[in-house]
Design an enzyme around this catalytic site. Structure first.
Site, short mmCIF file in Angstrom:
data_model
loop_
_atom_site.label_atom_id
_atom_site.label_comp_id
_atom_site.label_asym_id
_atom_site.label_seq_id
_atom_site.Cartn_x
_atom_site.Cartn_y
_atom_site.Cartn_z
N SER A 1 0.72 -1.21 -0.16
CA SER A 1 0.01 0.01 -0.08
C SER A 1 0.77 1.40 -0.21
CB SER A 1 -0.87 -0.08 1.09
OG SER A 1 -1.00 1.11 1.72
N ASP B 1 9.97 -4.31 -3.11
CA ASP B 1 8.59 -3.39 -3.17
C ASP B 1 8.60 -2.21 -4.19
OD1 ASP B 1 8.03 -5.21 -1.26
OD2 ASP B 1 7.12 -3.77 0.24
O1 PMV Z 1 6.11 -4.67 2.90
P1 PMV Z 1 5.81 -6.11 3.00
O2 PMV Z 1 4.85 -6.73 4.00
O3 PMV Z 1 5.72 -6.71 1.62
O4 PMV Z 1 7.55 -6.93 3.26
C1 PMV Z 1 8.45 -6.56 2.45
C2 PMV Z 1 9.27 -7.77 2.18
C3 PMV Z 1 10.27 -8.03 3.28
O5 PMV Z 1 11.33 -9.03 2.44
C4 PMV Z 1 10.08 -8.71 4.54
C5 PMV Z 1 11.23 -6.90 3.69
C6 PMV Z 1 12.07 -6.24 2.47
O6 PMV Z 1 12.57 -5.10 2.42
O7 PMV Z 1 12.43 -7.05 1.55
#
Ligand code: PMV
Length: 309
Positions: free
Chosen positions: A104, A148
């Site tokens: 999000s 992300d």
């Molecule tokens: O933001 P999320 O819940 O999709 O988590 C990101 C993925 C992690 O590997 C936990 C953290 C990262 O920065 O890659």
């Protein structure tokens, strides 16, 4: 008026281990998205953020320095070489549930960068958008891997290794994901921090788990690129088990994963930082409806069915 959007995302394989240099795979989820619209503001009002989904309208001059909407707006304007003061209203809406692993915050930041750039007549390359969003990810995550911002900005399936050039994935044969939301908010920063503390206590054990997760991501990549979708479910199950060993699953996630498997999913795992948020299940045309109903019956607060292609 200028508008732009950022899609949601799901991590298919490799979360957490990706922070420690192992590969991970993520896909955009276009069914949910954040939108930003930039309009000229009232003269003298300055920069105003209107985030009605969050019930907030506020002047950025009054926002705290760790407000991520303020940070992405000011960083983008600086990057574009736009001087302040400036009277603009940035309106943000989103259908992506907050703090549940579907990206999000990343999607909101991406939408704001692109809408501001469009307002000033600039089309920014993906690399620039991704880096601007990454800087603000640090506010949410502490030490983000960068997966992300990469998948949301490029809006394509990615095979991601921290610090390496981005690799998009060719999905040889489309597959169905059923995404179930536990309804439990789980800040990424907390889970990432806990894994870091556990890794510091037992570096050899955790490095071993990260290696195994990275190997699963590599096998899954081969399956996705060769169209061997029938192998993916097993790799998802394996990845979930390894994430349980990292202690980032939760009773709610395990319940949804179990329900999806009982209903015929080929595989299922938590997705994202864990402890709450969302899980994903691999379904076929025959099992999708049953998996969806099973997730609702097991207490899911939201279910999204989407095709990865
Ligand atoms: O933001 P999320 O819940 O999709 O988590 C990101 C993925 C992690 O590997 C936990 C953290 C990262 O920065 O890659």
């Amino acid at each position: 008026m200028s508008s732009a959007y950022g899609p949601g995302k799901a991590i298919l394989f490799g979360e957490h281990a990706v922070v420690y240099g192992r590969p991970a795979i993520a896909v955009p989820i276009g069914k949910v998205r954040a939108c930003a619209t930039v309009n000229p503001g009232t003269p003298g009002a300055g920069l105003v953020m209107s985030a009605l989904d969050l019930g907030r309208i506020y002047g950025l001059a009054d926002a705290s320095v760790d407000d991520s909407l303020r940070a992405i707006t000011l960083n983008t304007l600086a990057f574009l070489g736009i001087r302040l003061p400036l009277d603009l209203v940035v309106e943000v809406t989103s259908t992506i549930p907050v703090a549940c692993g579907l990206g999000s915050g990343t999607a909101v930041s991406t939408a704001i960068v692109r809408a501001l750039a469009a307002h000033f007549g600039v089309t920014l390359p993906n690399t620039a958008v991704s880096s601007l969003v990454y800087e603000v990810e640090k506010i949410h995550h502490g030490r983000p891997s960068g997966i992300d911002n990469t998948v949301v900005t490029y809006e394509q399936p990615v095979y991601f290794v921290k610090g390496q050039p981005i690799e998009t994935l060719r999905v040889a044969k489309p597959f169905q994901l059923v995404i179930g939301d536990t309804g439990v908010c789980s800040p990424t920063r907390v889970a990432v921090n806990d894994v870091c503390l556990a890794w510091q206590c037992d570096p050899a054990g955790y490095e071993g788990l990260f290696d195994k997760i990275g190997a699963v991501a590599d096998q899954a990549r081969r399956a996705i690129e060769s169209g061997a979708v029938d192998l993916l479910g097993g790799w998802m199950d394996e990845n979930h088990c390894l994430l349980q060993h990292l202690d980032v699953s939760s009773p709610e996630l395990d319940r949804l994963v179990w329900a999806a498997k009982q209903a015929g999913a080929a595989g299922a795992k938590l997705s994202g930082a864990g402890r709450g948020g969302n899980m994903i299940a691999l379904a076929t045309a025959d099992s999708t409806a049953a998996v969806e109903s099973a997730l609702w019956a097991a207490g899911a607060r939201g279910v999204i069915v989407t095709e990865v292609r």
